[in-house]
Design a protein around this motif. Structure first.
Motif, PDB file in Angstrom:
ATOM      1  N   ALA A   3       0.830  -1.201   0.000  1.00  9.88           N
ATOM      2  CA  ALA A   3       0.000   0.000   0.000  1.00  9.88           C
ATOM      3  C   ALA A   3       0.865   1.252   0.000  1.00  9.88           C
ATOM      4  CB  ALA A   3      -0.926   0.005   1.208  1.00  9.88           C
ATOM      5  N   LEU A   4       1.956   1.230   0.718  1.00  8.87           N
ATOM      6  CA  LEU A   4       2.872   2.367   0.740  1.00  8.87           C
ATOM      7  C   LEU A   4       3.471   2.598  -0.643  1.00  8.87           C
ATOM      8  CD1 LEU A   4       4.389   4.533   2.348  1.00  8.87           C
ATOM      9  CD2 LEU A   4       6.144   2.811   2.795  1.00  8.87           C
ATOM     10  N   LEU A   5       3.809   1.528  -1.321  1.00 11.35           N
ATOM     11  CA  LEU A   5       4.353   1.631  -2.670  1.00 11.35           C
ATOM     12  C   LEU A   5       3.341   2.245  -3.630  1.00 11.35           C
ATOM     13  CD1 LEU A   5       6.690   1.012  -4.602  1.00 11.35           C
ATOM     14  CD2 LEU A   5       5.630  -1.223  -4.980  1.00 11.35           C
ATOM     15  N   LEU A   6       2.078   1.842  -3.514  1.00 12.71           N
ATOM     16  CA  LEU A   6       1.028   2.415  -4.355  1.00 12.71           C
ATOM     17  C   LEU A   6       0.858   3.906  -4.095  1.00 12.71           C
ATOM     18  CD1 LEU A   6      -1.757  -0.311  -4.382  1.00 12.71           C
ATOM     19  CD2 LEU A   6      -0.254   0.374  -6.243  1.00 12.71           C
ATOM     20  N   VAL A   7       0.916   4.304  -2.853  1.00  7.48           N
ATOM     21  CA  VAL A   7       0.772   5.723  -2.505  1.00  7.48           C
ATOM     22  C   VAL A   7       1.933   6.528  -3.081  1.00  7.48           C
ATOM     23  CG1 VAL A   7       0.790   7.362  -0.583  1.00  7.48           C
ATOM     24  CG2 VAL A   7      -0.617   5.304  -0.453  1.00  7.48           C
TER      25      VAL A   7
END
Length: 65
Positions: A3-7
């Motif tokens: 999720a951090l990578l997507l953000v």
């Protein structure tokens, strides 16, 4: 972690679209701030954001008075 990578990827994409819209807006429109704002708004829908950049790129240069 995913999720951090997507953000991070989205923030980079939104920043790049906004910056490109602003730079193209400086020569192609009379209001680059509005062009960047529209680009940022459309960055939430990536295909439309890319179409917007192509439209700005193909637009005639704004007349400077």
């Amino acid at each position: 972690m995913f999720a951090l990578l997507l953000v991070v990827v989205f923030l980079l994409f939104a920043g790049t679209i906004s910056w490109c819209s602003y730079k193209l807006g400086q020569t192609k429109t009379e209001n680059p701030r509005m062009a960047a704002t529209i680009g940022f708004g459309l960055s939430f829908l990536p295909p439309l954001a890319l179409i917007y950049l192509v439209v700005l790129l193909l637009k005639e240069d704004a007349a400077i008075v």
